[in-house]
Scaffold this motif. Structure first.
Motif, mmCIF file in Angstrom:
data_model
loop_
_atom_site.group_PDB
_atom_site.id
_atom_site.type_symbol
_atom_site.label_atom_id
_atom_site.label_comp_id
_atom_site.label_asym_id
_atom_site.label_seq_id
_atom_site.Cartn_x
_atom_site.Cartn_y
_atom_site.Cartn_z
ATOM 1 N N GLN A 1 0.824 -1.207 0.000
ATOM 2 C CA GLN A 1 0.000 0.000 0.000
ATOM 3 C C GLN A 1 0.859 1.258 0.000
ATOM 4 O O GLN A 1 0.607 2.213 -0.737
ATOM 5 C CB GLN A 1 -0.926 -0.002 1.225
ATOM 6 C CG GLN A 1 -2.139 -0.913 1.094
ATOM 7 C CD GLN A 1 -3.106 -0.713 2.232
ATOM 8 O OE1 GLN A 1 -2.731 -0.760 3.400
ATOM 9 N NE2 GLN A 1 -4.370 -0.498 1.906
ATOM 10 N N ASN B 1 -5.358 -9.332 -0.914
ATOM 11 C CA ASN B 1 -6.730 -8.844 -0.805
ATOM 12 C C ASN B 1 -7.272 -8.630 -2.212
ATOM 13 O O ASN B 1 -7.019 -7.605 -2.845
ATOM 14 C CB ASN B 1 -6.793 -7.538 -0.012
ATOM 15 C CG ASN B 1 -8.200 -6.955 0.048
ATOM 16 O OD1 ASN B 1 -9.172 -7.607 -0.344
ATOM 17 N ND2 ASN B 1 -8.311 -5.732 0.522
ATOM 18 N N ASN C 1 -9.082 -5.252 -3.405
ATOM 19 C CA ASN C 1 -8.420 -3.959 -3.271
ATOM 20 C C ASN C 1 -8.628 -3.147 -4.558
ATOM 21 O O ASN C 1 -8.051 -3.447 -5.594
ATOM 22 C CB ASN C 1 -6.923 -4.157 -3.005
ATOM 23 C CG ASN C 1 -6.184 -2.851 -2.768
ATOM 24 O OD1 ASN C 1 -5.905 -2.113 -3.704
ATOM 25 N ND2 ASN C 1 -5.873 -2.575 -1.516
#
Length: 248
Positions: free
Chosen positions: A71, A89, A92
């Motif tokens: 991130q 994930n 996302n």
């Protein structure tokens, strides 16, 4: 075969080279069919990622360490960080926006893994539809996803969109025949019958006689186990509803 991530190396200082060191373990996914996020104690070794029987197991510890890094450095290296973060994930949105911007041909395999692991990720299915350029119905992918979650709305919607995209009546006919065989093994799955109903209308396929015969087959199978009223309500609800729609 195992792709191993050293727990010593992965716990280096939290800076971008840490991602580069471990990116190689996510690169070759040609021999992987499934992703799994697993508890650390279930790993067979001290490693954070293992591959067994065509399944990549990613420990929660690996997710905890790599996710915030990806991130943080997403804008610095979009290709690598967006790729890894979707393994961790699959919903996302930032990761998917970058993948759609890059349009890497390898993303077709990525979307396969993510669609199966994260079946609620509609953006993964939609992106896969954009990437899919072949004139086939991608049956192998369908079955992998079906075996994981057979009543997934996104999967069945994707399937119909693929048929519509290919624009061939013959494919609808073939689809009806394929799904009839699947329905005979999964007679309680409403999604299959709904799909057959739509496809049969697209190609004028006759399926009512088949459905009635299938009902009789299962009535005989359940004979003596339940009374007729219970059979109608609980055992063959999806099939009975399908027949009702065909006859209306």
């Amino acid at each position: 075969m195992f792709f191993l991530v050293s727990s010593i190396h992965i716990q280096m200082s939290l800076y971008f080279p840490t991602i580069l060191i471990h990116f190689k373990y996510f690169q070759d996914i040609s021999e992987i069919d499934y992703l799994d996020h697993v508890h650390d104690e279930t790993m067979e070794s001290n490693d954070l990622i293992e591959i067994q029987e065509r399944t990549m197991g990613i420990s929660f510890k690996a997710i905890h360490l790599l996710y915030p890094l990806c991130q943080k450095h997403m804008e610095e290296n979009k290709e690598i960080c967006s790729w890894i973060i979707l393994f961790l994930n699959g919903e996302n949105n930032t990761g998917w926006n970058i993948r759609m911007e890059l349009k890497n041909p390898n993303d077709l395999k990525l979307t396969q893994l993510i669609c199966i692991k994260f079946p609620n990720s509609s953006v993964a299915y939609n992106y896969r539809l954009q990437l899919q350029s072949s004139l086939i119905l991608d049956y192998d992918f369908f079955m992998l996803a079906y075996n994981r979650k057979s009543k997934n709305y996104n999967l069945w919607t994707y399937r119909l969109k693929m048929l519509s995209k290919l624009k061939k009546v013959q494919l609808y006919e073939e689809e009806v025949n394929i799904m009839k065989k699947l329905a005979e093994k999964d007679v309680h799955n409403h999604s299959i019958f709904h799909h057959i109903f739509i496809c049969s209308r697209k190609c004028s396929a006759e399926v009512l006689e088949w459905a009635i015969d299938l009902k009789e087959k299962f009535k005989q199978m359940y004979q003596g186990q339940v009374n007729d009223s219970e059979l109608e309500v609980t055992k063959l609800f999806s099939l009975n509803h399908f027949i009702k729609c065909l006859m209306s």
